[in-house]
Structures are given as C-alpha cells and as structure tokens.
Write a protein that holds these residues in place. Structure first.
Motif, PDB file in Angstrom:
ATOM      1  N   LYS A   1     -11.570 -16.227  -8.810  1.00 13.64           N
ATOM      2  CA  LYS A   1     -12.033 -14.881  -8.492  1.00 13.64           C
ATOM      3  C   LYS A   1     -10.823 -14.010  -8.170  1.00 13.64           C
ATOM      4  CE  LYS A   1     -15.821 -13.769  -6.676  1.00 13.64           C
ATOM      5  NZ  LYS A   1     -16.988 -13.471  -5.797  1.00 13.64           N
ATOM      6  N   VAL A   2     -10.843 -12.790  -8.691  1.00  8.54           N
ATOM      7  CA  VAL A   2      -9.730 -11.860  -8.522  1.00  8.54           C
ATOM      8  C   VAL A   2     -10.279 -10.560  -7.940  1.00  8.54           C
ATOM      9  CG1 VAL A   2      -7.782 -10.732  -9.654  1.00  8.54           C
ATOM     10  CG2 VAL A   2      -8.681 -12.883 -10.581  1.00  8.54           C
ATOM     11  N   ASP A   3      -9.718 -10.130  -6.817  1.00 11.30           N
ATOM     12  CA  ASP A   3     -10.184  -8.921  -6.142  1.00 11.30           C
ATOM     13  C   ASP A   3      -9.136  -7.826  -6.282  1.00 11.30           C
ATOM     14  OD1 ASP A   3     -11.188  -6.958  -4.516  1.00 11.30           O
ATOM     15  OD2 ASP A   3     -11.154  -8.138  -2.665  1.00 11.30           O
ATOM     16  N   ALA A   4      -9.357  -6.903  -7.228  1.00 15.78           N
ATOM     17  CA  ALA A   4      -8.400  -5.825  -7.474  1.00 15.78           C
ATOM     18  C   ALA A   4      -8.237  -4.903  -6.269  1.00 15.78           C
ATOM     19  CB  ALA A   4      -8.836  -5.012  -8.694  1.00 15.78           C
ATOM     20  N   ASN A   5      -9.228  -4.861  -5.398  1.00 17.91           N
ATOM     21  CA  ASN A   5      -9.146  -4.011  -4.216  1.00 17.91           C
ATOM     22  C   ASN A   5      -7.998  -4.417  -3.294  1.00 17.91           C
ATOM     23  OD1 ASN A   5     -10.067  -1.973  -2.329  1.00 17.91           O
ATOM     24  ND2 ASN A   5     -10.898  -3.645  -1.103  1.00 17.91           N
ATOM     25  N   LYS A   6      -7.592  -5.701  -3.363  1.00 16.09           N
ATOM     26  CA  LYS A   6      -6.511  -6.177  -2.502  1.00 16.09           C
ATOM     27  C   LYS A   6      -5.207  -5.433  -2.768  1.00 16.09           C
ATOM     28  CE  LYS A   6      -8.557  -9.566  -0.223  1.00 16.09           C
ATOM     29  NZ  LYS A   6      -8.701  -9.552   1.259  1.00 16.09           N
ATOM     30  N   MET A   7      -5.042  -4.854  -3.955  1.00 15.94           N
ATOM     31  CA  MET A   7      -3.833  -4.104  -4.244  1.00 15.94           C
ATOM     32  C   MET A   7      -3.676  -2.926  -3.285  1.00 15.94           C
ATOM     33  SD  MET A   7      -3.808  -4.133  -8.419  1.00 15.94           S
ATOM     34  CE  MET A   7      -2.221  -3.300  -8.519  1.00 15.94           C
ATOM     35  N   LEU A   8      -4.804  -2.308  -2.934  1.00 13.86           N
ATOM     36  CA  LEU A   8      -4.785  -1.138  -2.068  1.00 13.86           C
ATOM     37  C   LEU A   8      -5.142  -1.461  -0.624  1.00 13.86           C
ATOM     38  CD1 LEU A   8      -6.715   1.220  -4.505  1.00 13.86           C
ATOM     39  CD2 LEU A   8      -4.259   1.259  -4.062  1.00 13.86           C
ATOM     40  N   ASP A   9      -5.967  -2.485  -0.456  1.00 14.75           N
ATOM     41  CA  ASP A   9      -6.566  -2.762   0.844  1.00 14.75           C
ATOM     42  C   ASP A   9      -6.167  -4.161   1.309  1.00 14.75           C
ATOM     43  OD1 ASP A   9      -8.047  -2.269   3.077  1.00 14.75           O
ATOM     44  OD2 ASP A   9      -9.990  -2.635   2.155  1.00 14.75           O
ATOM     45  N   GLY A  10      -4.845  -4.403   1.363  1.00 13.68           N
ATOM     46  CA  GLY A  10      -4.339  -5.719   1.725  1.00 13.68           C
ATOM     47  C   GLY A  10      -3.524  -5.668   2.999  1.00 13.68           C
ATOM     48  N   LYS A  11      -2.418  -6.391   3.012  1.00 15.50           N
ATOM     49  CA  LYS A  11      -1.538  -6.421   4.187  1.00 15.50           C
ATOM     50  C   LYS A  11      -1.074  -5.017   4.551  1.00 15.50           C
ATOM     51  CE  LYS A  11       0.081 -10.911   2.580  1.00 15.50           C
ATOM     52  NZ  LYS A  11       1.168 -11.612   1.868  1.00 15.50           N
ATOM     53  N   THR A  12      -0.826  -4.210   3.526  1.00 15.36           N
ATOM     54  CA  THR A  12      -0.463  -2.803   3.708  1.00 15.36           C
ATOM     55  C   THR A  12      -1.538  -1.936   3.075  1.00 15.36           C
ATOM     56  OG1 THR A  12       1.898  -3.357   3.605  1.00 15.36           O
ATOM     57  CG2 THR A  12       1.298  -1.048   3.281  1.00 15.36           C
ATOM     58  N   LYS A  13      -2.050  -0.949   3.804  1.00  6.33           N
ATOM     59  CA  LYS A  13      -3.057  -0.037   3.275  1.00  6.33           C
ATOM     60  C   LYS A  13      -2.359   1.035   2.433  1.00  6.33           C
ATOM     61  CE  LYS A  13      -6.301  -2.043   5.727  1.00  6.33           C
ATOM     62  NZ  LYS A  13      -7.307  -2.937   5.113  1.00  6.33           N
ATOM     63  N   ILE A  14      -2.834   1.207   1.215  1.00  6.88           N
ATOM     64  CA  ILE A  14      -2.259   2.191   0.309  1.00  6.88           C
ATOM     65  C   ILE A  14      -3.279   3.307   0.085  1.00  6.88           C
ATOM     66  CG2 ILE A  14      -1.245   2.594  -1.962  1.00  6.88           C
ATOM     67  CD1 ILE A  14       0.397   0.668  -0.263  1.00  6.88           C
ATOM     68  N   LYS A  15      -2.913   4.541   0.479  1.00  7.32           N
ATOM     69  CA  LYS A  15      -3.799   5.691   0.275  1.00  7.32           C
ATOM     70  C   LYS A  15      -3.372   6.419  -0.997  1.00  7.32           C
ATOM     71  CE  LYS A  15      -5.738   8.202   3.285  1.00  7.32           C
ATOM     72  NZ  LYS A  15      -6.104   9.179   4.351  1.00  7.32           N
ATOM     73  N   LEU A  16      -4.271   6.474  -1.962  1.00 10.17           N
ATOM     74  CA  LEU A  16      -3.958   7.159  -3.213  1.00 10.17           C
ATOM     75  C   LEU A  16      -3.767   8.652  -2.988  1.00 10.17           C
ATOM     76  CD1 LEU A  16      -6.471   5.292  -5.550  1.00 10.17           C
ATOM     77  CD2 LEU A  16      -3.986   4.993  -5.454  1.00 10.17           C
ATOM     78  N   SER A  17      -4.410   9.201  -1.984  1.00 10.68           N
ATOM     79  CA  SER A  17      -4.268  10.630  -1.694  1.00 10.68           C
ATOM     80  C   SER A  17      -2.851  10.973  -1.234  1.00 10.68           C
ATOM     81  CB  SER A  17      -5.282  11.058  -0.628  1.00 10.68           C
ATOM     82  OG  SER A  17      -5.095  10.311   0.566  1.00 10.68           O
ATOM     83  N   GLU A  18      -2.082   9.949  -0.855  1.00 10.40           N
ATOM     84  CA  GLU A  18      -0.695  10.175  -0.438  1.00 10.40           C
ATOM     85  C   GLU A  18       0.293   9.879  -1.559  1.00 10.40           C
ATOM     86  OE1 GLU A  18      -0.235   7.697   2.981  1.00 10.40           O
ATOM     87  OE2 GLU A  18      -1.441   8.992   4.282  1.00 10.40           O
ATOM     88  N   GLY A  19      -0.211   9.624  -2.730  1.00  9.81           N
ATOM     89  CA  GLY A  19       0.625   9.328  -3.897  1.00  9.81           C
ATOM     90  C   GLY A  19      -0.147   8.483  -4.875  1.00  9.81           C
ATOM     91  N   SER A  20      -0.596   9.072  -5.965  1.00 11.02           N
ATOM     92  CA  SER A  20      -1.520   8.387  -6.867  1.00 11.02           C
ATOM     93  C   SER A  20      -0.831   7.769  -8.082  1.00 11.02           C
ATOM     94  CB  SER A  20      -2.614   9.355  -7.335  1.00 11.02           C
ATOM     95  OG  SER A  20      -2.041  10.486  -7.966  1.00 11.02           O
ATOM     96  N   THR A  21       0.460   8.000  -8.236  1.00 17.08           N
ATOM     97  CA  THR A  21       1.231   7.353  -9.310  1.00 17.08           C
ATOM     98  C   THR A  21       2.320   6.519  -8.660  1.00 17.08           C
ATOM     99  OG1 THR A  21       0.819   9.154 -10.878  1.00 17.08           O
ATOM    100  CG2 THR A  21       2.669   7.691 -11.350  1.00 17.08           C
TER     101      THR A  21
END
Length: 264
Positions: free
Chosen positions: A215-235
């Motif tokens: 099982k692979v959870d793509a959400n972990k890319m953004l919601d893992g050890k470090t929280k990544i907010k796309l609104s603060e940089g989407s590229t």
C-alpha cells in the motif's frame, strides 16, 4: 448433512496440512516474486482527475499524476540473510497512468532463490552509483523513464517521485496547479532513499511464487514528518522542501499482505 460437514472438515484439514508442509519443508529452486503497488491517498483509493482529497493542512487536492521509480530490491530471510536482486534488472517505474502514460502498478522479480522472506528492502529513485555509470549503461531505462516524464536533462538526472494536480483552500473559489518533482540533481544533490518493510512470510520455492501487496499513501509526501503547505509554494523541484518531501515519502510504503501461491 453429516457427509457435507465431514467433507468440509477434511478439506480444511487438507489445506491446513498443505500450508504446514510449505512452511516446514526444505525449500528448493527459484521462482518469481510479484509485487503490486496499491496507490492511495490517506485511506482512499487514488483516482486520477476524478476524486478530491484533503490533506492535513485542509487543502483540497485533485491528483492528475503520480509516478515514481523503485529500485535495488533486496529480500531478507527469517534468519536475516539478504538476497540481492541483480542490479542491472532492478529499476522499475510505477505509474497510475494518465495522459499519454500506461498504468503500471505491478512488477516481477524473476528467479528469486527459494526461502522464507520476512522483509523487503528497496530504493526510491536511482542511486548515485548507477547514475555515475553513465547514460550508455542506462539507455534502456532512461528511455522508458522519459516516456513517463521522469527525467530532466541527462546532466540533471531522473525525477524520482512526481505528484501533480490542482489544489485549493476552503476559502478559494478556483483551484491552482501544483507540481512536486522530487529528485537528485546530478551528483551534487542526492535524494535517493531506501526503505525496509516488514511483512508476513513470503515463501519462494520451485512450486511457490508469492505476491506482495504494498500500500502506498501519496498523502505522506505532504503530511509526513514535515508538513508541506502548497499555499506556501505549489511548485517544488529542489531546495529544503524537496529534501523534506523525500524524507516524508520514506513512510508512504507498507506491505499490506502476502499471497503464497502454489504452482505445480
């Protein structure tokens, strides 16, 4: 009715004995290990372009592309012995498909030696050792990766994990695009990662060919050890955020279950 109950009991006993025999007999020969990657987002199946998902920052996402490279497979036995899959054959692309891409979520490791395996180890991306061998050595895989948009120029190298789509916050009326292209940069930045996953016993023999479901959870890319907010940089294609995402996605894999199929 008694005859039916007796038959069922005998059948169950036969299956139980068969499983025990596989577990206890001396294993010989070689066989295939199939590995299926079941891509999702949090607890939901990943459906490109049609479903929306909410990350830990409350951002609402539509995913259009999810592709990644896995490599350098190692199977580890109950006793801790590592069986290394041949490096020249150990680079694969996993893709949910999408525009001009063929869906590819299952790979096969051929001629794996008999054994009882309780862990699997593999890389995410292409290691520096392989990259430094040059384009001529990797031409076949490089061409394949190009078809999935998983390459930069040769000097820059491969993209290891790509997640693309659109996102918006609850207050936004329209969505904006986002792109996460996480990779090493030639030989100057190395974001190649390895993971080791425990699993139920996978039995390999001349008659037994297991299938692993990861099982692979793509959400972990953004919601893992470090929280990544796309609104603060989407590229995101480099820098500290790319490094943080590469650490995040080491947690996005788990072996959900193993099928030990017997072939005569």
């Amino acid at each position: 009715m008694k005859k039916i109950i007796t038959f069922i009991a005998l059948a169950m006993a036969f299956v139980s004995c068969s499983d025990d025999e596989i577990g206890n007999e001396k294993l010989e020969g070689k066989n295939e290990v199939a590995i299926e990657f079941d891509n999702g987002f949090s607890n939901d199946k990943l459906l490109l372009g049609t479903s929306t998902y909410t990350n830990g920052n409350g951002e609402i996402l539509t995913i259009n592309s999810f592709d990644y490279i896995v490599s350098n497979f190692v199977l580890i036995t109950e006793e801790g012995k590592e069986v290394v899959y041949p490096k020249d054959n150990s680079y694969f692309i996993i893709s949910e498909g999408g525009t001009n891409k063929t869906k590819k979520v299952q790979i096969s490791l051929k001629d794996v030696p008999a054994g009882r395996y309780t862990k699997i180890k593999f890389g995410i991306g292409v290691d520096q050792e392989r990259f430094k061998q040059g384009q001529a050595v990797q031409q076949g895989f490089w061409t394949l990766a190009e078809g999935y948009n998983l390459t930069w120029s040769w000097q820059a190298g491969y993209k290891f994990v790509v997640l693309e789509g659109n996102y918006k916050e609850n207050t936004q009326a329209t969505a904006s695009p986002f792109m996460l292209h996480i990779a090493s940069r030639g030989t100057t930045v190395d974001l190649y990662k390895e993971v080791t996953l425990p699993m139920d016993i996978a039995i390999v023999s001349k008659e037994t060919s297991p299938q692993l479901h990861i099982k692979v959870d793509a959400n972990k890319m953004l919601d893992g050890k470090t929280k990544i907010k796309l609104s603060e940089g989407s590229t995101i294609m480099g820098g500290d955020k790319a490094s943080n995402i590469s650490e995040n996605y080491t947690d996005m894999f788990m072996v959900h279950h193993v099928h030990n199929a017997t072939h005569h």
